[in-house]
Design a protein around this motif. Sequence first.
Motif, mmCIF file in Angstrom:
data_model
loop_
_atom_site.group_PDB
_atom_site.id
_atom_site.type_symbol
_atom_site.label_atom_id
_atom_site.label_comp_id
_atom_site.label_asym_id
_atom_site.label_seq_id
_atom_site.Cartn_x
_atom_site.Cartn_y
_atom_site.Cartn_z
ATOM 1 N N ASP A 183 4.452 18.711 -4.962
ATOM 2 C CA ASP A 183 4.641 17.979 -6.018
ATOM 3 C C ASP A 183 5.671 16.794 -5.949
ATOM 4 O OD1 ASP A 183 5.082 17.560 -8.838
ATOM 5 O OD2 ASP A 183 6.040 19.431 -9.416
ATOM 6 N N ILE A 184 5.951 15.836 -6.855
ATOM 7 C CA ILE A 184 6.788 14.839 -6.768
ATOM 8 C C ILE A 184 8.365 15.530 -6.584
ATOM 9 C CG2 ILE A 184 5.347 13.141 -7.714
ATOM 10 C CD1 ILE A 184 7.243 13.344 -10.087
ATOM 11 N N ASN A 185 8.880 14.680 -5.979
ATOM 12 C CA ASN A 185 10.514 15.009 -5.722
ATOM 13 C C ASN A 185 11.057 13.989 -6.556
ATOM 14 O OD1 ASN A 185 13.058 15.303 -5.007
ATOM 15 N ND2 ASN A 185 12.729 15.787 -2.702
ATOM 16 N N ILE A 186 11.762 14.170 -7.748
ATOM 17 C CA ILE A 186 12.352 13.011 -8.326
ATOM 18 C C ILE A 186 13.487 12.393 -7.812
ATOM 19 C CG2 ILE A 186 11.072 13.980 -10.600
ATOM 20 C CD1 ILE A 186 14.219 15.074 -11.174
ATOM 21 N N ASN A 187 14.025 12.907 -6.650
ATOM 22 C CA ASN A 187 15.113 12.537 -6.026
ATOM 23 C C ASN A 187 14.984 11.820 -4.721
ATOM 24 O OD1 ASN A 187 17.132 13.565 -8.018
ATOM 25 N ND2 ASN A 187 16.879 15.600 -7.142
ATOM 26 N N GLU A 188 13.788 11.584 -4.335
ATOM 27 C CA GLU A 188 13.091 11.129 -3.007
ATOM 28 C C GLU A 188 11.958 10.372 -3.329
ATOM 29 O OE1 GLU A 188 11.329 12.669 0.780
ATOM 30 O OE2 GLU A 188 13.037 13.850 0.311
ATOM 31 N N PHE A 209 0.820 -1.382 -0.085
ATOM 32 C CA PHE A 209 0.080 0.100 0.026
ATOM 33 C C PHE A 209 0.793 1.268 -0.020
ATOM 34 C CE2 PHE A 209 -2.432 -3.313 2.209
ATOM 35 C CZ PHE A 209 -3.366 -3.248 1.559
ATOM 36 N N LEU A 210 2.046 1.208 -0.037
ATOM 37 C CA LEU A 210 2.863 2.132 0.020
ATOM 38 C C LEU A 210 3.100 2.956 -1.362
ATOM 39 C CD1 LEU A 210 5.034 3.987 1.812
ATOM 40 C CD2 LEU A 210 6.854 2.375 0.719
ATOM 41 N N PRO A 211 2.635 4.424 -1.388
ATOM 42 C CA PRO A 211 2.816 5.036 -2.830
ATOM 43 C C PRO A 211 4.138 5.405 -2.858
ATOM 44 C CG PRO A 211 1.845 6.521 -0.949
ATOM 45 C CD PRO A 211 2.128 5.064 -0.310
ATOM 46 N N THR A 212 4.822 5.580 -4.048
ATOM 47 C CA THR A 212 6.051 6.006 -4.404
ATOM 48 C C THR A 212 6.294 7.409 -3.995
ATOM 49 O OG1 THR A 212 5.832 4.714 -6.339
ATOM 50 C CG2 THR A 212 7.786 6.267 -6.250
ATOM 51 N N TRP A 213 5.185 8.350 -4.430
ATOM 52 C CA TRP A 213 5.093 9.742 -3.923
ATOM 53 C C TRP A 213 3.683 10.148 -3.179
ATOM 54 C CZ3 TRP A 213 7.181 8.730 -8.964
ATOM 55 C CH2 TRP A 213 8.296 8.929 -9.023
ATOM 56 N N MET A 214 3.500 11.021 -2.328
ATOM 57 C CA MET A 214 2.261 11.545 -2.169
ATOM 58 C C MET A 214 2.248 13.110 -2.546
ATOM 59 S SD MET A 214 2.096 9.642 1.522
ATOM 60 C CE MET A 214 0.725 10.615 2.161
ATOM 61 N N VAL A 215 1.256 13.605 -3.177
ATOM 62 C CA VAL A 215 0.894 14.807 -3.833
ATOM 63 C C VAL A 215 -0.254 15.435 -3.257
ATOM 64 C CG1 VAL A 215 0.971 16.358 -5.772
ATOM 65 C CG2 VAL A 215 2.606 14.654 -5.736
ATOM 66 N N GLN A 216 -0.415 16.435 -2.933
ATOM 67 C CA GLN A 216 -1.661 17.203 -2.588
ATOM 68 C C GLN A 216 -2.825 17.021 -3.549
ATOM 69 O OE1 GLN A 216 -1.135 21.015 -0.762
ATOM 70 N NE2 GLN A 216 0.629 20.233 0.446
ATOM 71 N N ALA A 217 -2.648 17.502 -4.656
ATOM 72 C CA ALA A 217 -3.682 17.224 -5.737
ATOM 73 C C ALA A 217 -3.121 16.680 -7.020
ATOM 74 C CB ALA A 217 -4.125 18.633 -5.771
ATOM 75 N N THR A 269 6.865 18.332 -16.212
ATOM 76 C CA THR A 269 8.198 18.632 -16.534
ATOM 77 C C THR A 269 9.048 17.495 -15.604
ATOM 78 O OG1 THR A 269 7.994 21.098 -16.816
ATOM 79 C CG2 THR A 269 10.242 20.225 -16.084
ATOM 80 N N LYS A 270 8.600 17.300 -14.433
ATOM 81 C CA LYS A 270 9.438 16.190 -13.397
ATOM 82 C C LYS A 270 9.013 14.976 -13.968
ATOM 83 C CE LYS A 270 9.889 19.200 -9.416
ATOM 84 N NZ LYS A 270 9.426 19.249 -7.735
ATOM 85 N N LEU A 271 7.893 14.605 -14.346
ATOM 86 C CA LEU A 271 7.334 13.135 -14.940
ATOM 87 C C LEU A 271 8.258 13.204 -16.107
ATOM 88 C CD1 LEU A 271 3.477 13.422 -14.474
ATOM 89 C CD2 LEU A 271 5.071 12.313 -13.229
#
Length: 182
Positions: free
Chosen positions: A173-178, A5-13, A20-22
Amino acid sequence: MLAKFLPTWMVQATYDISPTKLKELGIKVVLTDLDNTLIAWNNPYGTQELRTWMATLKAAGIALVVVSNNSQTRVDRAVSKLELPFVSRALKPLTRGIKKAMHDYQVTKDEVVMVGDQLLTDIWAANNSGIASILVKPILPSDAWNTRINRFFEKFVMTALVKKYPKLTYRKDININERNTK
């Protein structure tokens, strides 16, 4: 089991996720849940914010595909004005819908991400498929009746996740390094 159930990232919306990060991550296709992720479950027309986000994805060369457990009729009615492709009856948390979308767009696991507002369907399906995932807060604080059961159990799962992974938090937003790691 909890790691499922662990998401790779959590973003508010959803609309905060930067194309760009994607693109920097090599993402070519964004798979998204429909209700309370892409659109409010009770508003099939979406918002201007959604249309702007869709335009920036398109400009970045990233496809957007709805992967929903809803019926074909329901999803088609909801996304027809948005002119979005979709996979209905995805059977999340099973991998059927995600695998179909990946096959249709001929992308690898590293080129796709699943965005959703539910741990027990969207995130679990992404993890079962071996792809990255982004958990977003639901657009509305209320849900359709059939989702309320999942939300009840989801509270316990989220509490356990935060206890085991104390750095879990919604970001802008996602942090591509974390990435959240199992």
